[in-house]
Structure formats: structure tokens, C-alpha cells
Design a protein around this motif. Sequence first.
Motif, short mmCIF file in Angstrom:
data_model
loop_
_atom_site.label_atom_id
_atom_site.label_comp_id
_atom_site.label_asym_id
_atom_site.label_seq_id
_atom_site.Cartn_x
_atom_site.Cartn_y
_atom_site.Cartn_z
N TYR A 14 22.44 30.73 -11.59
CA TYR A 14 21.65 29.57 -11.19
C TYR A 14 20.18 29.71 -11.62
O TYR A 14 19.51 28.73 -11.87
CB TYR A 14 21.70 29.38 -9.66
CG TYR A 14 23.00 28.82 -9.16
CD1 TYR A 14 23.24 27.45 -9.18
CD2 TYR A 14 23.99 29.64 -8.63
CE1 TYR A 14 24.42 26.93 -8.70
CE2 TYR A 14 25.18 29.13 -8.16
CZ TYR A 14 25.39 27.77 -8.19
OH TYR A 14 26.58 27.24 -7.72
N HIS A 16 18.95 30.53 -14.32
CA HIS A 16 18.70 30.14 -15.71
C HIS A 16 18.70 28.62 -15.89
O HIS A 16 18.48 28.13 -17.00
CB HIS A 16 19.74 30.79 -16.63
CG HIS A 16 19.71 32.28 -16.56
ND1 HIS A 16 18.67 33.02 -17.08
CD2 HIS A 16 20.57 33.16 -15.99
CE1 HIS A 16 18.90 34.30 -16.85
NE2 HIS A 16 20.05 34.41 -16.19
N THR A 17 18.95 27.90 -14.81
CA THR A 17 18.96 26.44 -14.87
C THR A 17 17.61 25.94 -15.37
O THR A 17 16.56 26.37 -14.91
CB THR A 17 19.25 25.84 -13.48
OG1 THR A 17 20.55 26.29 -13.07
CG2 THR A 17 19.23 24.33 -13.50
N GLY A 18 17.66 25.05 -16.34
CA GLY A 18 16.44 24.47 -16.89
C GLY A 18 15.95 25.17 -18.15
O GLY A 18 15.11 24.63 -18.86
N ASP A 21 19.56 26.97 -23.98
CA ASP A 21 20.68 27.85 -24.32
C ASP A 21 20.32 28.73 -25.50
O ASP A 21 19.21 28.66 -26.04
CB ASP A 21 21.95 27.04 -24.58
CG ASP A 21 21.87 26.16 -25.81
OD1 ASP A 21 20.90 26.24 -26.59
OD2 ASP A 21 22.80 25.35 -26.01
N LEU A 28 20.20 24.56 -19.97
CA LEU A 28 21.26 25.14 -19.16
C LEU A 28 21.32 24.50 -17.78
O LEU A 28 20.29 24.31 -17.14
CB LEU A 28 21.04 26.65 -19.00
CG LEU A 28 21.17 27.48 -20.27
CD1 LEU A 28 20.78 28.92 -20.00
CD2 LEU A 28 22.59 27.40 -20.82
N GLU A 29 22.50 24.18 -17.36
CA GLU A 29 22.80 23.63 -16.04
C GLU A 29 24.01 24.38 -15.51
O GLU A 29 24.77 24.97 -16.28
CB GLU A 29 23.12 22.13 -16.14
CG GLU A 29 21.98 21.27 -16.63
CD GLU A 29 20.81 21.20 -15.66
OE1 GLU A 29 21.02 21.45 -14.45
OE2 GLU A 29 19.70 20.91 -16.11
N PRO A 30 24.24 24.35 -14.21
CA PRO A 30 25.51 24.92 -13.73
C PRO A 30 26.67 24.21 -14.42
O PRO A 30 26.61 22.99 -14.65
CB PRO A 30 25.48 24.61 -12.23
CG PRO A 30 24.02 24.56 -11.89
CD PRO A 30 23.38 23.91 -13.11
N THR A 36 33.78 25.46 -7.86
CA THR A 36 32.54 26.21 -8.09
C THR A 36 32.28 27.11 -6.89
O THR A 36 32.30 26.67 -5.75
CB THR A 36 31.34 25.26 -8.28
OG1 THR A 36 31.60 24.41 -9.41
CG2 THR A 36 30.05 26.03 -8.52
N ASP A 38 29.43 29.46 -5.22
CA ASP A 38 28.03 29.86 -5.17
C ASP A 38 27.99 31.18 -4.42
O ASP A 38 28.14 31.23 -3.21
CB ASP A 38 27.20 28.79 -4.45
CG ASP A 38 25.72 29.12 -4.41
OD1 ASP A 38 25.34 30.29 -4.67
OD2 ASP A 38 24.92 28.21 -4.11
N GLY A 100 28.94 31.38 -9.76
CA GLY A 100 27.52 31.54 -10.02
C GLY A 100 26.83 32.43 -9.01
O GLY A 100 27.17 32.44 -7.83
N ASP A 136 25.90 33.92 -18.94
CA ASP A 136 24.55 34.46 -18.81
C ASP A 136 24.47 35.98 -18.68
O ASP A 136 23.38 36.53 -18.49
CB ASP A 136 23.85 33.82 -17.60
CG ASP A 136 23.72 32.32 -17.74
OD1 ASP A 136 23.57 31.83 -18.88
OD2 ASP A 136 23.77 31.61 -16.71
#
Length: 148
Positions: A14, A16-18, A21, A28-30, A36, A38, A100, A136
Motif C-alpha cells: 500500500y 507504493h500507491t501513487g 511503476d 501504482l494503485e492496489p 483483497t 489488507d 497487501g 513490489d
Amino acid sequence: MTAAPLIRVISFGYGHTGLLDDDGHNVLEPPTADVTLDLRRVLYNPHQDPAMRHLTGLDDTVHAHVLATPGARILALNTAMAAHTLMHQAHPPVVTVAAGCAGGRHRAVSMARAVLDFLTDMSAGGGYRTELVHRDAHRPVLPSSAHR
């Protein structure tokens, strides 16, 4: 010829979101997934141990540490069972499971491996293919502040 049904298991972070790539083209988004997990608050975090911080869930020491969390193996089994059940309802027959954690290096990788192991056993009759992607795990370790 039609490809056999597929269950894809993806580990990710999570934190790395934003970010961009590896190709520098996409943010990058989930992952979009049917199931899923968490894992940021529910499994032992190897990041807290300096000896494991720069390893990943691909290392047996980290994998064993994460799966030593009470309930971790049953969570992996139940997740695999959910994906296995969904496979028979999916059109097209592709099911994605995403696991994630903060950085996508330790808990997510370990859980994805465990889920895949159960799915491999369940699909022994050839009912579907499985695929494991660690999105990731190769990225730099996030600062400790991202793991709170």
C-alpha cells in the motif's frame, strides 16, 4: 484453444500507491481483485526486526516468521478456499487474490506464497492454473514511519 481458468495471486505494498511503476508510465494503485487482504495490522511484521528488514517473504526466515502469527495459516487456507469457490462462478474464469501490506516485501509476499500453496493443492486435478506475482517485493524498503 481456450486457456484453462486462472487464479492469480498478487502481493503488493500500500505504501507504493501513487508512485510510478517500473516503466514510469502508470501510477501504482492496489490491484483490482476479487479478494483483497489488507495485512498491515494482522500479521507479525518482519520490518520491526532489523535482521529481517531488508529481506523479503521469499526468504524462508521471513516466511516462517509471518506464518507463525496465530491464525495466519487458516487465513491463507480460507482465502484459497474463497478463490477456489469463486473460480466456479467467474466469467471469464479468472479470479484475482491480492495480498497487501505496507511495503509489499514481507507479510504480503509470505501470505501470497501460502495462499498459492493451498491453491496448488486444490487444483491438483487440473481444474485451473495458478499464477503468483510479487509486484513490489523488489522495491526499496519503506521507512519505519510507513509501517505504523
